[in-house]
Design a protein around this motif. Sequence first.
Motif, PDB file in Angstrom:
ATOM      1  N   MET A   8       0.839  -1.207   0.000  1.00  0.00           N
ATOM      2  CA  MET A   8       0.000   0.000   0.000  1.00  0.00           C
ATOM      3  C   MET A   8       0.870   1.253   0.000  1.00  0.00           C
ATOM      4  N   THR A   9       0.485   2.241  -0.761  1.00  0.00           N
ATOM      5  CA  THR A   9       1.207   3.503  -0.847  1.00  0.00           C
ATOM      6  C   THR A   9       0.724   4.462   0.233  1.00  0.00           C
ATOM      7  N   TYR A  10       1.638   5.222   0.792  1.00  0.00           N
ATOM      8  CA  TYR A  10       1.259   6.244   1.766  1.00  0.00           C
ATOM      9  C   TYR A  10       0.584   7.410   1.067  1.00  0.00           C
ATOM     10  N   ARG A  11      -0.565   7.816   1.603  1.00  0.00           N
ATOM     11  CA  ARG A  11      -1.350   8.894   0.993  1.00  0.00           C
ATOM     12  C   ARG A  11      -1.625  10.034   1.958  1.00  0.00           C
ATOM     13  N   GLY A  12      -1.176   9.905   3.212  1.00  0.00           N
ATOM     14  CA  GLY A  12      -1.433  10.936   4.208  1.00  0.00           C
ATOM     15  C   GLY A  12      -0.192  11.257   5.019  1.00  0.00           C
ATOM     16  N   LEU A  13      -0.025  12.532   5.367  1.00  0.00           N
ATOM     17  CA  LEU A  13       1.084  13.005   6.176  1.00  0.00           C
ATOM     18  C   LEU A  13       0.505  13.782   7.358  1.00  0.00           C
ATOM     19  N   ILE A  14       0.807  13.351   8.571  1.00  0.00           N
ATOM     20  CA  ILE A  14       0.257  13.959   9.783  1.00  0.00           C
ATOM     21  C   ILE A  14       1.419  14.534  10.590  1.00  0.00           C
ATOM     22  N   LEU A  15       1.394  15.845  10.816  1.00  0.00           N
ATOM     23  CA  LEU A  15       2.526  16.555  11.396  1.00  0.00           C
ATOM     24  C   LEU A  15       2.151  17.246  12.705  1.00  0.00           C
ATOM     25  N   GLU A  16       3.011  17.092  13.704  1.00  0.00           N
ATOM     26  CA  GLU A  16       2.914  17.880  14.923  1.00  0.00           C
ATOM     27  C   GLU A  16       3.300  19.323  14.600  1.00  0.00           C
ATOM     28  N   PHE A  17       2.788  20.257  15.410  1.00  0.00           N
ATOM     29  CA  PHE A  17       3.111  21.675  15.238  1.00  0.00           C
ATOM     30  C   PHE A  17       4.432  22.011  15.933  1.00  0.00           C
ATOM     31  N   GLY A  18       4.418  22.062  17.277  1.00  0.00           N
ATOM     32  CA  GLY A  18       5.596  22.470  18.024  1.00  0.00           C
ATOM     33  C   GLY A  18       6.696  21.426  17.980  1.00  0.00           C
ATOM     34  N   GLY A  19       7.857  21.797  17.465  1.00  0.00           N
ATOM     35  CA  GLY A  19       8.985  20.884  17.402  1.00  0.00           C
ATOM     36  C   GLY A  19       9.105  20.126  16.107  1.00  0.00           C
ATOM     37  N   VAL A  20       8.099  20.188  15.243  1.00  0.00           N
ATOM     38  CA  VAL A  20       8.173  19.546  13.926  1.00  0.00           C
ATOM     39  C   VAL A  20       8.016  20.613  12.840  1.00  0.00           C
ATOM     40  N   VAL A  22      -2.660  16.228   3.991  1.00  0.00           N
ATOM     41  CA  VAL A  22      -1.769  16.672   5.058  1.00  0.00           C
ATOM     42  C   VAL A  22      -2.589  17.247   6.210  1.00  0.00           C
ATOM     43  N   ALA A  23      -2.295  16.775   7.431  1.00  0.00           N
ATOM     44  CA  ALA A  23      -2.985  17.262   8.629  1.00  0.00           C
ATOM     45  C   ALA A  23      -1.970  17.797   9.625  1.00  0.00           C
ATOM     46  N   MET A  24      -2.385  18.822  10.362  1.00  0.00           N
ATOM     47  CA  MET A  24      -1.626  19.289  11.515  1.00  0.00           C
ATOM     48  C   MET A  24      -2.342  18.792  12.768  1.00  0.00           C
ATOM     49  N   LEU A  25      -1.615  18.059  13.599  1.00  0.00           N
ATOM     50  CA  LEU A  25      -2.172  17.472  14.823  1.00  0.00           C
ATOM     51  C   LEU A  25      -1.368  17.998  15.997  1.00  0.00           C
ATOM     52  N   SER A  26      -2.053  18.651  16.959  1.00  0.00           N
ATOM     53  CA  SER A  26      -1.309  19.315  18.023  1.00  0.00           C
ATOM     54  C   SER A  26      -2.037  19.225  19.348  1.00  0.00           C
ATOM     55  N   ASN A  27      -1.286  18.940  20.417  1.00  0.00           N
ATOM     56  CA  ASN A  27      -1.779  19.208  21.758  1.00  0.00           C
ATOM     57  C   ASN A  27      -1.776  20.722  21.932  1.00  0.00           C
ATOM     58  N   SER A  28      -2.926  21.282  22.220  1.00  0.00           N
ATOM     59  CA  SER A  28      -3.167  22.708  22.042  1.00  0.00           C
ATOM     60  C   SER A  28      -2.439  23.597  23.049  1.00  0.00           C
ATOM     61  N   PHE A  29      -2.039  24.775  22.559  1.00  0.00           N
ATOM     62  CA  PHE A  29      -1.533  25.857  23.406  1.00  0.00           C
ATOM     63  C   PHE A  29      -2.653  26.812  23.804  1.00  0.00           C
ATOM     64  N   GLY A  30      -3.886  26.515  23.401  1.00  0.00           N
ATOM     65  CA  GLY A  30      -4.980  27.468  23.545  1.00  0.00           C
ATOM     66  C   GLY A  30      -5.042  28.380  22.334  1.00  0.00           C
ATOM     67  N   LEU A  31      -6.212  28.986  22.130  1.00  0.00           N
ATOM     68  CA  LEU A  31      -6.423  29.819  20.942  1.00  0.00           C
ATOM     69  C   LEU A  31      -6.709  31.276  21.265  1.00  0.00           C
ATOM     70  N   THR A  32      -7.105  31.562  22.497  1.00  0.00           N
ATOM     71  CA  THR A  32      -7.405  32.933  22.885  1.00  0.00           C
ATOM     72  C   THR A  32      -6.820  33.221  24.264  1.00  0.00           C
ATOM     73  N   PRO A  33      -6.306  34.418  24.465  1.00  0.00           N
ATOM     74  CA  PRO A  33      -6.269  35.555  23.523  1.00  0.00           C
ATOM     75  C   PRO A  33      -5.189  35.467  22.446  1.00  0.00           C
ATOM     76  N   PHE A  34      -4.335  34.451  22.510  1.00  0.00           N
ATOM     77  CA  PHE A  34      -3.252  34.330  21.528  1.00  0.00           C
ATOM     78  C   PHE A  34      -3.357  32.994  20.820  1.00  0.00           C
TER      79      PHE A  34
END
Length: 252
Positions: A1-13, A106-118
């Motif tokens: 099977m060919t890879y068709r998806g790329l899932i990336l962490e935000f912080g540190g990647v 392509v997806a970005m998958l992250s344990n959140s830093f929060g969205l508000t106020p920043f």
Amino acid sequence: MTYRGLILEFGGVLTIRMRLNGEAFERSEGLAPGTYTRALNAHPDGVAIYKALEVGEATQEQWNRVIGGILGIDPTDLMRRALANLHLEPRMVDAARRARAAGIKVAMLSNSFGLTPFNPYEALGMWDGQWDAIVLSEQLGVRKPDPGIYLHTLEQLQLAGEECVFVDDHAVNRRRPLPWGSVRSTTRTLPRRWRGWMHSWITRWQRNDVMSRPALTRQRLECGESYGSPLISPDARSTRLRGAHCRKSHEA
């Protein structure tokens, strides 16, 4: 099977190492080296508030107050100040864009830093228009390495687990059986050999040179476990993870 998806962490990647950002924050606030990391990882109140923030049980402003209190500094807009030196890793961002242009989801998958106020994702231009899916832990009420967040990501991409490559900078997020077979990778910040492999993979994809699992399994990717200081071996081998597309038994 060919890879068709790329899932990336935000912080540190997609960004530089979190440790480098933390060290710069300590200098800017006049804190002793290691003070910020200990506040997040060793102080019980710091550990608790970060976990609560990541799953949406605490606000970013509550995090600001608790961490500011531990550090003895002004808590006003603290998350923004704490992430002021977090910069994108250009070659990884380019790899993600090239992958999507080549037809890879392509997806970005992250344990959140929060969205508000920043909103740090928006501040770095990672919030709109360049992802097939953005999955944040606070919006689901679960964080990595809970299998539910991985299952949700697969559902958003509408891909089988075995079709996806997952890139994360913490071993703990890859340690338990995950609902896919994938290359498991991390960063320090993604040495040239790994970044070069990513570009090679995408280039071959664009040329319709099918890259299947046997080709990928020649890679070996390992990492260390401490917050903000991921390690990677210079050579590579992938480990096939147990699981299949949206295996619901993980949620039981």
